[in-house]
Design an enzyme around this catalytic site. Structure first.
Site, mmCIF file in Angstrom:
data_model
loop_
_atom_site.group_PDB
_atom_site.id
_atom_site.type_symbol
_atom_site.label_atom_id
_atom_site.label_comp_id
_atom_site.label_asym_id
_atom_site.label_seq_id
_atom_site.Cartn_x
_atom_site.Cartn_y
_atom_site.Cartn_z
ATOM 1 N N HIS A 66 -11.194 -3.350 3.915
ATOM 2 C CA HIS A 66 -10.770 -3.157 5.434
ATOM 3 C C HIS A 66 -11.556 -1.671 5.448
ATOM 4 O O HIS A 66 -11.722 -1.596 6.465
ATOM 5 C CB HIS A 66 -9.843 -3.239 6.190
ATOM 6 N N ASP A 67 -12.352 -1.291 4.562
ATOM 7 C CA ASP A 67 -13.072 -0.161 4.321
ATOM 8 C C ASP A 67 -13.978 -0.596 4.807
ATOM 9 O O ASP A 67 -15.149 1.153 4.369
ATOM 10 C CB ASP A 67 -12.611 1.158 3.412
ATOM 11 N N GLU B 108 -6.487 3.658 -5.920
ATOM 12 C CA GLU B 108 -7.694 3.885 -5.094
ATOM 13 C C GLU B 108 -8.178 4.941 -5.364
ATOM 14 O O GLU B 108 -7.754 5.934 -5.566
ATOM 15 C CB GLU B 108 -7.552 3.266 -3.748
ATOM 16 N N ASP C 97 1.158 -1.499 -0.209
ATOM 17 C CA ASP C 97 -0.232 0.045 0.292
ATOM 18 C C ASP C 97 0.914 1.548 -0.207
ATOM 19 O O ASP C 97 1.709 1.504 0.505
ATOM 20 C CB ASP C 97 -0.843 0.047 1.290
ATOM 21 N N ASP D 33 -3.054 4.613 -2.315
ATOM 22 C CA ASP D 33 -4.170 5.105 -1.313
ATOM 23 C C ASP D 33 -4.988 6.620 -2.093
ATOM 24 O O ASP D 33 -3.243 6.823 -2.821
ATOM 25 C CB ASP D 33 -3.945 5.043 0.066
HETATM 26 C C1 GLC Z 1 -8.353 5.249 1.298
HETATM 27 C C2 GLC Z 1 -7.476 3.716 2.686
HETATM 28 C C3 GLC Z 1 -8.825 3.918 4.217
HETATM 29 C C4 GLC Z 1 -7.944 4.729 4.746
HETATM 30 C C5 GLC Z 1 -8.108 6.285 3.753
HETATM 31 C C6 GLC Z 1 -7.167 7.756 4.059
HETATM 32 O O1 GLC Z 1 -9.705 4.827 1.741
HETATM 33 O O2 GLC Z 1 -8.308 2.146 2.287
HETATM 34 O O3 GLC Z 1 -8.384 3.362 4.979
HETATM 35 O O4 GLC Z 1 -8.312 5.184 5.782
HETATM 36 O O5 GLC Z 1 -7.468 5.915 2.920
HETATM 37 O O6 GLC Z 1 -5.837 6.942 4.107
#
Ligand code: GLC
Ligand code: CA
Length: 547
Positions: free
Chosen positions: A326-327, A254, A99, A200
């Site tokens: 995980h979100d 993402e 990540d 991310d």
């Molecule tokens: C992304 C991650 C998430 C995190 C956010 C800020 O959406 O998947 O878990 O809290 O970014 O880094």
């Protein structure tokens, strides 16, 4: 990405390290635990791993607040354990992606500590602004986690921008020195042998430089000024040209709030800057904008999202397939049914695993783990949940129930390995609560049961890998107006399959699409023992392959 696009044949397993497996008996998941489970991951048919952040971090956002990008946190086993895991994965033919969280750092990162004190070259590493007319925030933007997007720093006597938590200051990507740092981080991990990055919230890295005020009532003020911002493609091109092109690696973006058309600007195979994209449209079939604005589940919304991405990327870019990470809360609670737990978990697997793209499976998804339902809101760990709880109106009971449905913590409890104490996750009390259903939902139990969700995932992944039409074939959706069934076919010059998924608690009549004669097909995957041709049982799914 050089040469053969190998990522198209992979199935990735996502590890959220804190809750995967504790290997050294301190209650926190770690890389020793991962090492121990590499064979398990391989046994699923997964041949890639995405690691959520493993770097040193104060943990304000469970590792997404990084204080050192070129190290592995000691509690996860440090660089030594990481090298072992990487080697173990590669020996098994598995790729490993990290990540890369470079929209923001932790406020405890050395860069930020120096930036607050205006120590060069770090002075302009972050987005600092004086107060408007004296003490007011520079603009009206909202953060996504904790109220307003600006926090006052009493050392520097300026505001800094944080699109997420206060402890996650946004980097100033317009500063060429910051971009050089990003490239250094990329090179560091690629030289070590990792195979790519999941980047991310990468679509947020370029903010409109006048940082304008937003209108009064959009869902999250400011987002239109930084999502897909003015220079995002320029910067991504720079990373690709200066670093990524030199390695046989790939990247996954993402991207919250992205349309297929916007996605192609990032991942078009002819001129994109990245390979894959985690989009959110199909994760909004029971909510509006984010999980915290729940609505009734709409199968038609889900189908529209699935089909739109399948169609619009076809032949020009490659999809990322996922239904959990995980979100988000667990998918069976959202799109399936706890009453038909086993059937719906399998059906949901079939609904996405035969689409075109590279699938991801999130830890625990393969055994149908369910949402955690704490008895007290104080038990929540997630920064976003805590803020949401405090700022939701209503009585505590109702608010708590809303959190069960919306919180990211719902899917962050330790993986349930067996029925022994702490679900076999750790010998000691785990860092976080174990879901009380672990005595009957766990890996060991499902290993023994040929009919388990776990073994269904194995069969489905294995089947997917054997079928050329799943990789290359055309996608066609049928029964589009049904609000109970999701039906699609995949077909190439050699093969065709039909995937039928019922999202209904009731029996549903089913007729194959015209030209698809079931007499000539084999039922190659199913979640009921003896399907009757014209009636689907609750949450039934079937995959037919034509002879
Ligand atoms: C992304 C991650 C998430 C995190 C956010 C800020 O959406 O998947 O878990 O809290 O970014 O880094
Ligand atoms: Ca540990």
């Amino acid at each position: 990405m050089n040469g053969e696009r190998w990522y198209k044949d992979k199935v990735f397993y996502q590890i959220w390290p804190r809750s995967f497996k504790d290997g050294n008996g301190d209650g926190l998941g770690d890389l020793w635990g991962v090492l121990d489970k590499l064979d398990y991951i391989q046994s699923l048919g997964c041949d890639g791993i995405w690691f959520s952040p493993l770097y040193p971090s104060p943990g304000a956002d469970c590792g997404y607040d990084i204080s050192d990008y070129m190290d592995i946190a000691p509690e996860y086993g440090g660089m030594e354990a990481f090298r072992q895991v990487l080697e173990g994965a590669h020996q098994r033919g598995m790729k490993v992606i990290m990540d890369l969280v470079v929209n923001h750092t932790s406020d405890e990162h050395e860069w930020f500590r120096k930036s607050r004190q205006r120590i060069d070259p770090y002075t302009d590493y972050y987005i600092w602004r004086p107060g408007r007319d004296g003490m007011r925030r520079p603009n009206n933007w909202d953060s996504l986690f904790e109220g307003k997007a600006w926090a006052w720093d009493s050392t520097r006597k300026e505001y800094y921008l944080h699109l997420f938590a206060r402890k996650q200051p946004d980097l100033n990507m317009d500063n060429p020195l910051v971009r050089e740092e990003v490239k250094k981080i990329m090179r560091f991990w690629l030289d070590l042998g990792v195979d790519g990055f999941r980047e991310d919230v990468i679509t947020f890295i370029s903010k409109r430089d006048d940082l304008p005020n937003d209108r009064l009532f959009p869902v999250s003020k400011g987002i239109r000024f930084y999502n897909h911002g003015p220079k995002v493609h320029e910067y991504l091109k720079e990373f690709k040209r200066d670093v990524l092109d030199e390695y046989d690696c790939f990247t996954v973006a993402e991207a919250p709030m992205v349309t297929p058309r916007q996605a192609l600007k990032y991942i078009d195979e002819r001129d994109g800057q990245m390979e894959l994209m985690i989009q959110f449209e199909h994760m909004c079939a029971d909510c509006f904008f984010s999980d915290y604005m729940p609505t009734a589940f709409s199968l038609s919304k889900l189908k529209k999202a699935f089909t739109s991405w399948q169609k619009k990327l076809s032949g020009v870019a490659w999809n990322t397939l996922y239904i959990e990470n995980h979100d988000h809360p667990r998918i069976v609670n959202r799109y399936g049914s706890t009453e038909y737990w086993k059937q719906s978990a399998k059906m949901l697997a079939a609904s996405y695993l035969f689409q075109q793209g590279t699938p991801f499976v999130y830890q625990g998804q393969e055994i149908g783990m369910l949402n955690w339902e704490p008895v007290d809101a104080g038990m929540y760990e997630d920064v976003q949940t805590r803020w949401q709880y405090a700022h939701t109106r209503g009585n505590p009971e109702k608010k708590l129930q809303k959190m069960w449905r919306c919180s990211r913590d719902s899917a962050r409890t330790p993986v349930q390995w067996d029925a022994t104490a702490n679900a076999g996750f750790s010998e000691v009390k785990p860092w976080f609560y174990v879901n009380s259903n672990y005595p009957y939902i766990n890996v060991a139990q499902q290993e023994k049961d040929p009919d388990s969700i776990l073994n269904f995932y194995r069969r489905a992944i294995d089947l997917r890998k054997k079928l050329s039409c799943v990789r290359y074939g055309d996608y066609t959706e049928y029964d589009r107006n049904s609000d109970e069934l999701y039906v699609y076919t995949r077909q190439d010059h050699r093969q065709r399959i039909l995937v039928v998924c019922s999202f209904s608690k009731d029996k549903v009549k089913f007729k194959p699409p015209r030209g698809y004669h079931l007499e000539d097909a084999d039922l190659v995957l199913q979640n009921y023992p003896d399907p009757t041709e014209q009636t689907l049982q609750p949450y039934e799914c079937r995959v037919y392959l034509w002879r």
